[in-house]
Write a protein that holds these residues in place. Sequence first.
Motif, mmCIF file in Angstrom:
data_model
loop_
_atom_site.group_PDB
_atom_site.id
_atom_site.type_symbol
_atom_site.label_atom_id
_atom_site.label_comp_id
_atom_site.label_asym_id
_atom_site.label_seq_id
_atom_site.Cartn_x
_atom_site.Cartn_y
_atom_site.Cartn_z
ATOM 1 N N LEU A 52 0.828 -1.205 0.000
ATOM 2 C CA LEU A 52 0.000 0.000 0.000
ATOM 3 C C LEU A 52 0.861 1.254 0.000
ATOM 4 C CD1 LEU A 52 -2.322 -1.195 2.887
ATOM 5 C CD2 LEU A 52 -3.024 -0.983 0.507
ATOM 6 N N GLY A 53 0.347 2.299 -0.629
ATOM 7 C CA GLY A 53 0.935 3.619 -0.475
ATOM 8 C C GLY A 53 0.563 4.160 0.895
ATOM 9 N N GLY A 54 1.217 5.208 1.321
ATOM 10 C CA GLY A 54 1.017 5.742 2.665
ATOM 11 C C GLY A 54 -0.403 6.178 2.969
ATOM 12 N N ARG A 55 -1.010 6.966 2.084
ATOM 13 C CA ARG A 55 -2.376 7.438 2.331
ATOM 14 C C ARG A 55 -3.371 6.288 2.328
ATOM 15 N NH1 ARG A 55 -4.221 12.320 -1.206
ATOM 16 N NH2 ARG A 55 -4.379 10.559 -2.595
ATOM 17 N N SER A 56 -3.189 5.350 1.422
ATOM 18 C CA SER A 56 -4.092 4.192 1.376
ATOM 19 C C SER A 56 -3.924 3.347 2.632
ATOM 20 C CB SER A 56 -3.833 3.358 0.125
ATOM 21 O OG SER A 56 -4.165 4.108 -1.016
ATOM 22 N N TYR A 57 -2.681 3.191 3.083
ATOM 23 C CA TYR A 57 -2.453 2.445 4.325
ATOM 24 C C TYR A 57 -3.224 3.095 5.474
ATOM 25 C CZ TYR A 57 -0.387 0.719 8.569
ATOM 26 O OH TYR A 57 -0.230 0.184 9.822
ATOM 27 N N GLU A 58 -3.108 4.410 5.608
ATOM 28 C CA GLU A 58 -3.802 5.097 6.706
ATOM 29 C C GLU A 58 -5.310 4.901 6.605
ATOM 30 O OE1 GLU A 58 -1.084 8.779 8.114
ATOM 31 O OE2 GLU A 58 -1.990 8.999 6.112
ATOM 32 N N TRP A 59 -5.848 4.965 5.384
ATOM 33 C CA TRP A 59 -7.280 4.787 5.196
ATOM 34 C C TRP A 59 -7.698 3.375 5.602
ATOM 35 C CZ3 TRP A 59 -11.036 1.983 2.782
ATOM 36 C CH2 TRP A 59 -12.289 2.583 2.660
ATOM 37 N N PHE A 60 -7.004 2.363 5.099
ATOM 38 C CA PHE A 60 -7.363 0.972 5.416
ATOM 39 C C PHE A 60 -7.136 0.664 6.897
ATOM 40 C CE2 PHE A 60 -7.237 0.432 0.841
ATOM 41 C CZ PHE A 60 -8.278 -0.452 0.628
ATOM 42 N N ALA A 61 -6.022 1.100 7.446
ATOM 43 C CA ALA A 61 -5.741 0.841 8.865
ATOM 44 C C ALA A 61 -6.797 1.485 9.751
ATOM 45 C CB ALA A 61 -4.350 1.358 9.229
ATOM 46 N N GLY A 62 -7.222 2.691 9.393
ATOM 47 C CA GLY A 62 -8.230 3.388 10.181
ATOM 48 C C GLY A 62 -9.580 2.688 10.188
ATOM 49 N N ARG A 63 -9.854 1.902 9.171
ATOM 50 C CA ARG A 63 -11.140 1.232 9.077
ATOM 51 C C ARG A 63 -11.095 -0.249 9.433
ATOM 52 N NH1 ARG A 63 -10.670 5.500 6.615
ATOM 53 N NH2 ARG A 63 -12.368 6.865 6.028
ATOM 54 N N TRP A 64 -9.984 -0.903 9.183
ATOM 55 C CA TRP A 64 -9.937 -2.354 9.330
ATOM 56 C C TRP A 64 -9.223 -2.840 10.585
ATOM 57 C CZ3 TRP A 64 -12.715 -5.774 6.691
ATOM 58 C CH2 TRP A 64 -13.309 -5.340 5.512
ATOM 59 N N SER A 65 -8.368 -2.045 11.178
ATOM 60 C CA SER A 65 -7.575 -2.548 12.312
ATOM 61 C C SER A 65 -8.430 -2.864 13.532
ATOM 62 C CB SER A 65 -6.468 -1.563 12.678
ATOM 63 O OG SER A 65 -7.014 -0.327 13.085
ATOM 64 N N SER A 66 -9.562 -2.202 13.691
ATOM 65 C CA SER A 66 -10.389 -2.453 14.877
ATOM 66 C C SER A 66 -11.662 -3.246 14.564
ATOM 67 C CB SER A 66 -10.775 -1.117 15.521
ATOM 68 O OG SER A 66 -11.530 -0.338 14.614
ATOM 69 N N ARG A 67 -11.871 -3.606 13.315
ATOM 70 C CA ARG A 67 -13.065 -4.387 12.969
ATOM 71 C C ARG A 67 -12.914 -5.831 13.433
ATOM 72 N NH1 ARG A 67 -14.818 -2.693 6.798
ATOM 73 N NH2 ARG A 67 -15.354 -0.556 7.323
ATOM 74 N N SER A 68 -14.052 -6.501 13.544
ATOM 75 C CA SER A 68 -14.031 -7.924 13.868
ATOM 76 C C SER A 68 -14.556 -8.702 12.670
ATOM 77 C CB SER A 68 -14.888 -8.192 15.116
ATOM 78 O OG SER A 68 -16.215 -7.789 14.879
ATOM 79 N N GLY A 69 -14.384 -9.993 12.715
ATOM 80 C CA GLY A 69 -14.867 -10.855 11.645
ATOM 81 C C GLY A 69 -13.728 -11.446 10.845
ATOM 82 N N GLU A 70 -14.082 -12.431 10.011
ATOM 83 C CA GLU A 70 -13.072 -13.168 9.243
ATOM 84 C C GLU A 70 -12.271 -12.289 8.289
ATOM 85 O OE1 GLU A 70 -14.013 -17.421 7.841
ATOM 86 O OE2 GLU A 70 -15.963 -16.365 7.906
ATOM 87 N N TRP A 71 -12.966 -11.379 7.601
ATOM 88 C CA TRP A 71 -12.287 -10.526 6.631
ATOM 89 C C TRP A 71 -11.297 -9.606 7.343
ATOM 90 C CZ3 TRP A 71 -15.426 -7.092 2.684
ATOM 91 C CH2 TRP A 71 -14.583 -6.644 1.686
ATOM 92 N N ALA A 72 -11.736 -8.978 8.425
ATOM 93 C CA ALA A 72 -10.848 -8.098 9.195
ATOM 94 C C ALA A 72 -9.677 -8.879 9.773
ATOM 95 C CB ALA A 72 -11.623 -7.402 10.304
#
Length: 192
Positions: free
Chosen positions: A58-78
């Motif tokens: 990932l590029g830096g901005r995309s990393y921040e976007w994905f990390a901000g949304r996925w790092s605290s989610r639950s479930g198989e995909w997360a």
Amino acid sequence: MGKLVISENVSLDGVIQDPTGEEGFRFGGWFGRMGDKDREAWARVEFEEALDAEALLLGGRSYEWFAGRWSSRSGEWADRLRNLPKYVVSSTLEDLGWRNSTVLQGEVVNEVSKLKQTVEGDIVVYASGRLVRTLMEHDLVDELRLMTHPFVLGGGERLFGETGEQKPLRLAGTRTVGDSLVLLTYRPLRDA
């Protein structure tokens, strides 16, 4: 050897800018216009892709976007995204809070070339428009997966801007997703 896979959501006219509408782009938010059936089908395809991946790039901005949304989610995909090794191309990010994340140090083309030598399987690149253009320019991309949304936006940043030369591709697959999305898969023709 790793296979570098670009996975993008694009409008019919190739726009990748502001799909969620958070950047203030006047045509932003187009991703959210899909219906429930399309969203469910899209999610299944994306989850399958995550299961098949061996790493994310990932590029830096995309990393921040994905990390901000996925790092605290639950479930198989997360869980899958959290557990995948994530490599980040950034000259400004240092503290990566999303588990299994590493900043690539050094010149991007060399570092990604080394990464392809060390990872066996798919290295998936989500979003990261500037990074994608650099990877394409230096012939590091092995496959493009373009989830095409049925909107002509008429303006905005497109996936492919100016390139130094033509990049011939071969259609490797098409797949209808839901009622109105199409997944187009292309592979570069290296000897064309």
